[in-house]
Design a protein around this motif. Structure first.
Motif, PDB file in Angstrom:
ATOM      1  N   ALA A  82       5.346 -20.776  -5.720  1.00 12.25           N
ATOM      2  CA  ALA A  82       5.109 -20.674  -4.112  1.00 12.25           C
ATOM      3  C   ALA A  82       5.818 -19.362  -3.945  1.00 12.25           C
ATOM      4  CB  ALA A  82       5.345 -21.858  -3.659  1.00 12.25           C
ATOM      5  N   LEU A  83       6.833 -19.068  -4.384  1.00 14.17           N
ATOM      6  CA  LEU A  83       7.748 -17.806  -3.858  1.00 14.17           C
ATOM      7  C   LEU A  83       6.775 -16.733  -4.252  1.00 14.17           C
ATOM      8  CD1 LEU A  83       9.982 -16.417  -2.589  1.00 14.17           C
ATOM      9  CD2 LEU A  83      11.337 -16.861  -4.582  1.00 14.17           C
ATOM     10  N   ARG A  84       6.481 -16.608  -5.699  1.00 12.61           N
ATOM     11  CA  ARG A  84       5.695 -15.390  -6.110  1.00 12.61           C
ATOM     12  C   ARG A  84       4.590 -15.198  -5.262  1.00 12.61           C
ATOM     13  NH1 ARG A  84       5.866 -17.052 -10.853  1.00 12.61           N
ATOM     14  NH2 ARG A  84       7.631 -15.969 -11.351  1.00 12.61           N
ATOM     15  N   ASP A  85       3.484 -16.114  -4.911  1.00 15.15           N
ATOM     16  CA  ASP A  85       2.787 -16.057  -4.047  1.00 15.15           C
ATOM     17  C   ASP A  85       2.922 -15.796  -2.651  1.00 15.15           C
ATOM     18  OD1 ASP A  85       0.991 -17.403  -5.918  1.00 15.15           O
ATOM     19  OD2 ASP A  85       1.130 -19.510  -5.088  1.00 15.15           O
ATOM     20  N   ALA A  86       4.161 -15.861  -2.079  1.00 12.66           N
ATOM     21  CA  ALA A  86       4.414 -15.653  -0.603  1.00 12.66           C
ATOM     22  C   ALA A  86       4.816 -14.081  -0.821  1.00 12.66           C
ATOM     23  CB  ALA A  86       5.932 -16.283  -0.250  1.00 12.66           C
ATOM     24  N   PHE A  87       5.444 -13.632  -1.998  1.00 10.59           N
ATOM     25  CA  PHE A  87       5.655 -12.053  -2.182  1.00 10.59           C
ATOM     26  C   PHE A  87       4.198 -11.439  -2.129  1.00 10.59           C
ATOM     27  CE2 PHE A  87      10.151 -12.891  -3.596  1.00 10.59           C
ATOM     28  CZ  PHE A  87      10.856 -11.954  -2.713  1.00 10.59           C
ATOM     29  N   ALA A  88       3.466 -11.993  -2.854  1.00  3.36           N
ATOM     30  CA  ALA A  88       2.000 -11.278  -2.907  1.00  3.36           C
ATOM     31  C   ALA A  88       1.372 -11.212  -1.745  1.00  3.36           C
ATOM     32  CB  ALA A  88       0.950 -12.159  -3.830  1.00  3.36           C
ATOM     33  N   ASP A  89       1.382 -12.277  -0.594  1.00  2.00           N
ATOM     34  CA  ASP A  89       1.034 -12.116   0.743  1.00  2.00           C
ATOM     35  C   ASP A  89       1.755 -11.323   1.468  1.00  2.00           C
ATOM     36  OD1 ASP A  89      -0.662 -13.578   2.662  1.00  2.00           O
ATOM     37  OD2 ASP A  89       1.289 -14.093   3.341  1.00  2.00           O
ATOM     38  N   LEU A  90       2.977 -11.245   1.407  1.00  8.53           N
ATOM     39  CA  LEU A  90       4.080 -10.261   1.996  1.00  8.53           C
ATOM     40  C   LEU A  90       3.547  -8.667   1.735  1.00  8.53           C
ATOM     41  CD1 LEU A  90       6.457  -9.626   4.158  1.00  8.53           C
ATOM     42  CD2 LEU A  90       7.777  -9.896   2.044  1.00  8.53           C
ATOM     43  N   ALA A  91       3.380  -8.358   0.422  1.00  9.31           N
ATOM     44  CA  ALA A  91       2.963  -7.142   0.000  1.00  9.31           C
ATOM     45  C   ALA A  91       1.500  -6.900   0.725  1.00  9.31           C
ATOM     46  CB  ALA A  91       2.888  -7.151  -1.497  1.00  9.31           C
ATOM     47  N   GLY A  92       0.661  -7.881   0.681  1.00  9.41           N
ATOM     48  CA  GLY A  92      -0.521  -7.437   1.136  1.00  9.41           C
ATOM     49  C   GLY A  92      -0.567  -7.040   2.799  1.00  9.41           C
ATOM     50  N   ARG A  93       0.072  -8.033   3.383  1.00 10.56           N
ATOM     51  CA  ARG A  93       0.139  -7.558   4.718  1.00 10.56           C
ATOM     52  C   ARG A  93       1.214  -6.413   5.121  1.00 10.56           C
ATOM     53  NH1 ARG A  93       3.326 -11.294   6.973  1.00 10.56           N
ATOM     54  NH2 ARG A  93       3.791 -12.670   5.356  1.00 10.56           N
ATOM     55  N   ALA A  94       1.983  -6.219   4.249  1.00 14.56           N
ATOM     56  CA  ALA A  94       2.642  -4.898   4.343  1.00 14.56           C
ATOM     57  C   ALA A  94       1.823  -3.669   4.097  1.00 14.56           C
ATOM     58  CB  ALA A  94       3.913  -4.930   3.607  1.00 14.56           C
ATOM     59  N   GLY A  95       1.101  -3.693   3.205  1.00 15.28           N
ATOM     60  CA  GLY A  95       0.171  -2.506   2.640  1.00 15.28           C
ATOM     61  C   GLY A  95      -0.830  -2.439   3.716  1.00 15.28           C
ATOM     62  N   ARG A  96      -1.554  -3.583   4.417  1.00 15.61           N
ATOM     63  CA  ARG A  96      -2.410  -3.209   5.525  1.00 15.61           C
ATOM     64  C   ARG A  96      -1.883  -2.655   6.684  1.00 15.61           C
ATOM     65  NH1 ARG A  96      -3.876  -8.486   3.280  1.00 15.61           N
ATOM     66  NH2 ARG A  96      -2.964  -9.679   4.981  1.00 15.61           N
ATOM     67  N   ALA A  97      -0.630  -3.039   6.990  1.00 15.28           N
ATOM     68  CA  ALA A  97       0.211  -2.532   8.067  1.00 15.28           C
ATOM     69  C   ALA A  97       0.613  -0.956   7.733  1.00 15.28           C
ATOM     70  CB  ALA A  97       1.629  -3.241   8.277  1.00 15.28           C
TER      71      ALA A  97
END
Length: 342
Positions: free
Chosen positions: A317-332
């Motif tokens: 679940a933590l690895r998934d959270a990092f993937a989601d954070l990376a996606g949102r940071a990339g879009r930003a």
């Protein structure tokens, strides 16, 4: 190329400096006898030390002598083996126990370790320790440095230890020594604990190090095993709560989301900001951190603030959270600039 005479002079200066450090006042004649030279040679050597920055004061009179005073700058110091080991151990403790001087202690430890003789460096390096939680106010019980080093060496070598244990109201006098396979040396609230597997009862045991008196020699080698739940900090916390569930930290006050990561940072850069997390030194630039938060997204964001490479140990679940954070940071980062407001 240094001559034999210059080498002898340098060795004598080091001997003189060592003597001046261990005693407040030295009569000139006594120094000369200890060094096997004349009073005149002692005077010349004292002058050389002064040229190197050592504030040596001369006491006049028939019983005059020399005293090493405090100066305006710190000159090079000499330590005997026992002092050098004690200094290195104290610095290693300061790095992980939340004393507020972690980064400076880590740099000082690196400096001291580089100049330690191999025989002393091995003793200091054998001391592997974990900070189970930040040190709080109050004094811990004094632990013999030799005991810590002996346990650390046995832990690293995977050797069973035998020891007497001074339990309050239950002295071990006259009883056979206890046996345990050491797995972790843990600092919790300024106290040292040894967590190990006791083969005779076949269970995990926790001992206060200040109550242990090791026996020699050590016992046979053993194959390390994992503490219940895989987390020594949670295991120890459960023991102190008196919990019978030692498979994890699920008691009151536990974070709902707890993760393990390895940060590419020295422990001195992690420990001051770990909060109630468990910090473990894995190497000069590798630190394991187990910590928690109210959500996986918040935990990933908090860990990203360390500004270092992160290896997620678990859970998924933590690895998934990092993937989601990376996606949102990339879009930003890819968002076009907003149109100016008319």
């Amino acid at each position: 190329m240094p001559t034999a005479a210059s080498t002898m002079t340098s060795a004598r200066l080091l001997s003189l400096l060592s003597l001046l450090q261990v005693r407040r006042d030295w009569p000139a004649g006594q120094l000369a006898r200890r060094l096997g030279v004349s009073d005149r040679t002692v005077r010349r050597d004292v002058d050389r030390l002064r040229e190197l920055g050592y504030p040596v004061r001369t006491a006049r009179g028939p019983d005059g002598g020399y005293r090493l005073e405090a100066g305006s700058e710190l000159p090079p110091l000499l330590f005997d083996d026992e002092q050098a080991v004690a200094l290195a151990v104290a610095l290693r403790l300061a790095v992980v126990t939340g004393a507020g001087i972690e980064e400076a202690a880590a740099r000082a430890l690196t400096t001291v370790r580089q100049v330690l003789p191999a025989r002393l460096r091995q003793r200091v390096d054998a001391l592997e320790l974990t900070a189970a939680e930040p040190a709080g106010p109050g004094d811990g019980d004094q632990v013999d440095t030799d005991v810590l080093l002996a346990l650390g060496a046995a832990l690293r070598a995977h050797e069973e230890v035998r020891f007497d244990y001074a339990s309050p109201g239950r002295p071990d006098a006259g009883t056979p020594p206890r046996r345990v396979q050491p797995h972790h040396l843990v600092v919790r609230a300024r106290r040292w604990y040894l967590v190990g597997w006791a083969p005779e009862p076949g269970e995990w045991r926790t001992y206060r190090v200040d109550r242990m008196t090791p026996r020699v020699p050590n016992g046979p080698r053993f194959t390390p095993r994992q503490v219940p739940g895989g987390d020594v900090g949670a295991f120890l916390a459960a023991r102190f709560r008196g919990s019978t569930d030692l498979e994890g930290s699920t008691g009151a006050g536990a974070w709902p989301c707890i993760g393990d990561v390895v940060l590419a940072l020295p422990v001195a850069r992690v420990a001051p900001f770990a909060g109630d997390g468990l910090v473990e030194e894995l190497g000069p630039d590798r630190t394991r951190l187990r910590t928690g938060s109210w959500s996986w997204a918040a935990l990933a964001a908090a860990l990203a603030r360390f500004g270092a490479e992160i290896e997620v140990v678990g859970p998924p679940a933590l690895r998934d959270a990092f993937a989601d954070l990376a996606g949102r940071a990339g879009r930003a980062a890819d968002l076009p600039s907003a149109d100016p407001v008319s």
